[in-house]
Motif scaffolding. Structure first.
Motif, PDB file in Angstrom:
ATOM      1  N   LEU A 155     -10.815 -17.555  21.251  1.00 30.09           N
ATOM      2  CA  LEU A 155     -11.273 -18.026  22.555  1.00 30.09           C
ATOM      3  C   LEU A 155     -12.539 -17.281  22.952  1.00 30.09           C
ATOM      4  CD1 LEU A 155     -10.685 -19.727  25.133  1.00 30.09           C
ATOM      5  CD2 LEU A 155      -9.432 -17.739  25.993  1.00 30.09           C
ATOM      6  N   GLU A 156     -13.531 -18.039  23.406  1.00 31.12           N
ATOM      7  CA  GLU A 156     -14.774 -17.453  23.893  1.00 31.12           C
ATOM      8  C   GLU A 156     -15.109 -18.063  25.250  1.00 31.12           C
ATOM      9  OE1 GLU A 156     -19.512 -17.015  22.713  1.00 31.12           O
ATOM     10  OE2 GLU A 156     -18.171 -18.106  21.374  1.00 31.12           O
ATOM     11  N   ILE A 157     -15.497 -17.211  26.183  1.00 31.71           N
ATOM     12  CA  ILE A 157     -15.878 -17.653  27.519  1.00 31.71           C
ATOM     13  C   ILE A 157     -17.392 -17.515  27.642  1.00 31.71           C
ATOM     14  CG2 ILE A 157     -15.550 -17.327  30.001  1.00 31.71           C
ATOM     15  CD1 ILE A 157     -12.985 -17.998  28.241  1.00 31.71           C
ATOM     16  N   ILE A 158     -18.039 -18.576  28.061  1.00 34.06           N
ATOM     17  CA  ILE A 158     -19.475 -18.564  28.299  1.00 34.06           C
ATOM     18  C   ILE A 158     -19.679 -18.778  29.793  1.00 34.06           C
ATOM     19  CG2 ILE A 158     -21.703 -19.658  27.837  1.00 34.06           C
ATOM     20  CD1 ILE A 158     -18.894 -20.008  25.349  1.00 34.06           C
ATOM     21  N   GLU A 159     -20.077 -17.719  30.459  1.00 31.81           N
ATOM     22  CA  GLU A 159     -20.282 -17.772  31.910  1.00 31.81           C
ATOM     23  C   GLU A 159     -21.751 -18.033  32.198  1.00 31.81           C
ATOM     24  OE1 GLU A 159     -16.770 -14.809  33.469  1.00 31.81           O
ATOM     25  OE2 GLU A 159     -18.687 -13.897  32.942  1.00 31.81           O
ATOM     26  N   LEU A 160     -21.992 -19.047  33.003  1.00 38.18           N
ATOM     27  CA  LEU A 160     -23.355 -19.449  33.345  1.00 38.18           C
ATOM     28  C   LEU A 160     -23.642 -19.118  34.804  1.00 38.18           C
ATOM     29  CD1 LEU A 160     -23.129 -22.973  31.712  1.00 38.18           C
ATOM     30  CD2 LEU A 160     -24.063 -20.899  30.687  1.00 38.18           C
ATOM     31  N   LYS A 161     -24.889 -18.832  35.067  1.00 34.36           N
ATOM     32  CA  LYS A 161     -25.305 -18.572  36.444  1.00 34.36           C
ATOM     33  C   LYS A 161     -25.562 -19.909  37.131  1.00 34.36           C
ATOM     34  CE  LYS A 161     -28.704 -16.001  39.147  1.00 34.36           C
ATOM     35  NZ  LYS A 161     -29.169 -17.020  40.049  1.00 34.36           N
ATOM     36  N   GLU A 162     -24.900 -20.104  38.257  1.00 32.29           N
ATOM     37  CA  GLU A 162     -25.083 -21.352  38.996  1.00 32.29           C
ATOM     38  C   GLU A 162     -26.303 -21.246  39.897  1.00 32.29           C
ATOM     39  OE1 GLU A 162     -22.489 -24.611  41.505  1.00 32.29           O
ATOM     40  OE2 GLU A 162     -21.547 -22.738  40.912  1.00 32.29           O
ATOM     41  N   GLU A 163     -27.133 -22.267  39.840  1.00 30.62           N
ATOM     42  CA  GLU A 163     -28.348 -22.308  40.658  1.00 30.62           C
ATOM     43  C   GLU A 163     -28.088 -23.081  41.941  1.00 30.62           C
ATOM     44  OE1 GLU A 163     -31.098 -20.641  39.934  1.00 30.62           O
ATOM     45  OE2 GLU A 163     -30.301 -19.988  37.998  1.00 30.62           O
ATOM     46  N   PHE A 164     -28.580 -22.554  43.026  1.00 31.27           N
ATOM     47  CA  PHE A 164     -28.500 -23.218  44.329  1.00 31.27           C
ATOM     48  C   PHE A 164     -29.908 -23.300  44.891  1.00 31.27           C
ATOM     49  CE2 PHE A 164     -24.376 -21.101  43.851  1.00 31.27           C
ATOM     50  CZ  PHE A 164     -23.509 -22.157  44.061  1.00 31.27           C
ATOM     51  N   VAL A 165     -30.413 -24.531  45.026  1.00 26.78           N
ATOM     52  CA  VAL A 165     -31.767 -24.715  45.552  1.00 26.78           C
ATOM     53  C   VAL A 165     -31.763 -25.537  46.836  1.00 26.78           C
ATOM     54  CG1 VAL A 165     -32.924 -24.425  43.333  1.00 26.78           C
ATOM     55  CG2 VAL A 165     -32.183 -26.699  44.052  1.00 26.78           C
ATOM     56  N   GLY A 166     -30.587 -25.749  47.379  1.00 25.44           N
ATOM     57  CA  GLY A 166     -30.505 -26.501  48.622  1.00 25.44           C
ATOM     58  C   GLY A 166     -29.735 -27.792  48.493  1.00 25.44           C
ATOM     59  N   GLU A 167     -30.387 -28.827  48.071  1.00 29.88           N
ATOM     60  CA  GLU A 167     -29.816 -30.171  48.014  1.00 29.88           C
ATOM     61  C   GLU A 167     -28.785 -30.294  46.878  1.00 29.88           C
ATOM     62  OE1 GLU A 167     -31.540 -34.492  46.835  1.00 29.88           O
ATOM     63  OE2 GLU A 167     -32.837 -33.243  48.081  1.00 29.88           O
ATOM     64  N   ASN A 168     -27.607 -30.870  47.193  1.00 25.62           N
ATOM     65  CA  ASN A 168     -26.522 -30.985  46.215  1.00 25.62           C
ATOM     66  C   ASN A 168     -26.931 -31.720  44.953  1.00 25.62           C
ATOM     67  OD1 ASN A 168     -24.930 -29.665  48.034  1.00 25.62           O
ATOM     68  ND2 ASN A 168     -23.574 -31.383  48.454  1.00 25.62           N
ATOM     69  N   ASN A 169     -27.618 -32.862  45.090  1.00 24.86           N
ATOM     70  CA  ASN A 169     -28.034 -33.630  43.916  1.00 24.86           C
ATOM     71  C   ASN A 169     -28.969 -32.825  43.021  1.00 24.86           C
ATOM     72  OD1 ASN A 169     -26.493 -35.792  44.700  1.00 24.86           O
ATOM     73  ND2 ASN A 169     -28.199 -36.948  45.545  1.00 24.86           N
ATOM     74  N   LYS A 170     -29.869 -32.089  43.639  1.00 24.88           N
ATOM     75  CA  LYS A 170     -30.810 -31.260  42.869  1.00 24.88           C
ATOM     76  C   LYS A 170     -30.054 -30.140  42.164  1.00 24.88           C
ATOM     77  CE  LYS A 170     -35.035 -30.260  41.689  1.00 24.88           C
ATOM     78  NZ  LYS A 170     -35.679 -31.067  40.658  1.00 24.88           N
ATOM     79  N   ASN A 171     -29.098 -29.524  42.870  1.00 23.99           N
ATOM     80  CA  ASN A 171     -28.287 -28.464  42.260  1.00 23.99           C
ATOM     81  C   ASN A 171     -27.538 -28.987  41.047  1.00 23.99           C
ATOM     82  OD1 ASN A 171     -29.022 -26.669  44.290  1.00 23.99           O
ATOM     83  ND2 ASN A 171     -27.179 -27.014  45.485  1.00 23.99           N
ATOM     84  N   SER A 172     -26.880 -30.138  41.188  1.00 21.92           N
ATOM     85  CA  SER A 172     -26.097 -30.674  40.070  1.00 21.92           C
ATOM     86  C   SER A 172     -27.003 -31.028  38.890  1.00 21.92           C
ATOM     87  CB  SER A 172     -25.251 -31.872  40.499  1.00 21.92           C
ATOM     88  OG  SER A 172     -26.031 -32.962  40.858  1.00 21.92           O
ATOM     89  N   GLU A 173     -28.189 -31.511  39.166  1.00 23.23           N
ATOM     90  CA  GLU A 173     -29.136 -31.847  38.095  1.00 23.23           C
ATOM     91  C   GLU A 173     -29.593 -30.585  37.356  1.00 23.23           C
ATOM     92  OE1 GLU A 173     -33.608 -33.623  37.791  1.00 23.23           O
ATOM     93  OE2 GLU A 173     -32.267 -34.578  39.234  1.00 23.23           O
ATOM     94  N   ILE A 174     -29.974 -29.556  38.102  1.00 24.14           N
ATOM     95  CA  ILE A 174     -30.435 -28.300  37.485  1.00 24.14           C
ATOM     96  C   ILE A 174     -29.313 -27.667  36.655  1.00 24.14           C
ATOM     97  CG2 ILE A 174     -31.101 -25.902  37.990  1.00 24.14           C
ATOM     98  CD1 ILE A 174     -32.670 -27.058  40.424  1.00 24.14           C
ATOM     99  N   ASN A 175     -28.117 -27.579  37.240  1.00 18.57           N
ATOM    100  CA  ASN A 175     -27.003 -26.939  36.545  1.00 18.57           C
ATOM    101  C   ASN A 175     -26.517 -27.771  35.358  1.00 18.57           C
ATOM    102  OD1 ASN A 175     -26.753 -24.489  38.102  1.00 18.57           O
ATOM    103  ND2 ASN A 175     -26.081 -25.785  39.784  1.00 18.57           N
ATOM    104  N   SER A 176     -26.540 -29.092  35.484  1.00 22.87           N
ATOM    105  CA  SER A 176     -26.167 -29.954  34.361  1.00 22.87           C
ATOM    106  C   SER A 176     -27.171 -29.820  33.219  1.00 22.87           C
ATOM    107  CB  SER A 176     -26.066 -31.414  34.811  1.00 22.87           C
ATOM    108  OG  SER A 176     -24.971 -31.591  35.680  1.00 22.87           O
ATOM    109  N   ASN A 177     -28.453 -29.719  33.545  1.00 22.36           N
ATOM    110  CA  ASN A 177     -29.472 -29.522  32.512  1.00 22.36           C
ATOM    111  C   ASN A 177     -29.275 -28.186  31.795  1.00 22.36           C
ATOM    112  OD1 ASN A 177     -30.684 -31.997  32.918  1.00 22.36           O
ATOM    113  ND2 ASN A 177     -32.236 -31.197  34.321  1.00 22.36           N
ATOM    114  N   HIS A 178     -28.865 -27.182  32.541  1.00 25.99           N
ATOM    115  CA  HIS A 178     -28.576 -25.872  31.942  1.00 25.99           C
ATOM    116  C   HIS A 178     -27.410 -26.008  30.953  1.00 25.99           C
ATOM    117  CE1 HIS A 178     -28.755 -21.605  31.555  1.00 25.99           C
ATOM    118  NE2 HIS A 178     -27.584 -21.399  32.115  1.00 25.99           N
TER     119      HIS A 178
END
Length: 155
Positions: free
Chosen positions: A33-56
C-alpha cells in the motif's frame, strides 16, 4: 498486489492517523500500500478549484498508466463491500494486480476528469471529512481483501 491511494491533504488528527495506520498494517499482509498525498489548491471559485486539482491528478495518474484507476465519487454508483471486493479481485486475478483509488478534492472533480475514467464508485451518499473517508476506504480495502481470501472478519 500493489495499491495506491491518491488523496488531497494529510492526516493531522491523531485518532484518524492511528486508525488509518492500523488498517494499513493489516492491508500489508495482502498488498503493498502506498499513499500519495497531494496539496489541494484553493483559488476562490469552486469550478476553477476542481479544474486545477483535477489537472494535478491527471499529471500524477499519467505516471501510473499500468494501474487500474478507481475514482471514488459520491455521485457514482454505490457499491457494497462484496462488490468492492469483487472490483479488487477482478484486478488481482485478471488485470495487472495494480490498483489506484482516487479520493478527489473537496470541490469535486472536473467534468473532463470524470469523463476520462470509466471505473467510478461511491461508498455511500453521505458527505464525509476527507480524513475520515481515508480511514473508511482503508477499512473497505482491508475488508475486501479478507472477503477475497475467505477469511473471517467482523460484520
Amino acid at each position: 498486489m500493489k495499491i495506491k491511494i491518491f488523496c488531497f491533504g494529510k492526516l493531522d488528527k491523531k485518532f484518524f492517523l492511528e486508525a488509518f495506520n492500523d488498517y494499513a498494517k493489516r492491508i500489508s499482509k495482502f498488498a503493498a500500500l502506498e499513499i500519495i498525498e497531494l496539496k489541494e489548491e484553493f483559488v476562490g471559485e469552486n469550478n476553477k478549484n476542481s479544474e486545477i486539482n483535477s489537472n494535478h491528478l491527471f499529471d500524477k495518474l499519467e505516471k501510473i498508466r499500468d494501474f487500474e484507476i478507481v475514482v471514488l465519487d459520491v455521485k457514482s454508483k454505490q457499491v457494497s463491500s462484496e462488490q468492492f471486493a469483487e472490483i479488487i479481485d477482478n484486478n488481482k486475478n485478471y488485470k495487472s494486480g495494480k490498483m489506484a483509488f482516487i479520493v478527489g478534492p473537496s470541490d469535486g472533480y472536473s467534468q473532463k476528469f470524470l469523463s476520462k475514467y470509466s471505473q467510478k464508485i461511491s461508498l455511500g451518499s453521505v458527505t464525509l471529512p476527507h480524513q475520515l473517508f481515508r480511514v473508511i476506504l482503508a477499512e473497505q480495502i482491508y475488508r475486501g481483501l479478507k472477503i477475497i481470501n475467505n477469511e473471517k472478519y467482523h460484520k
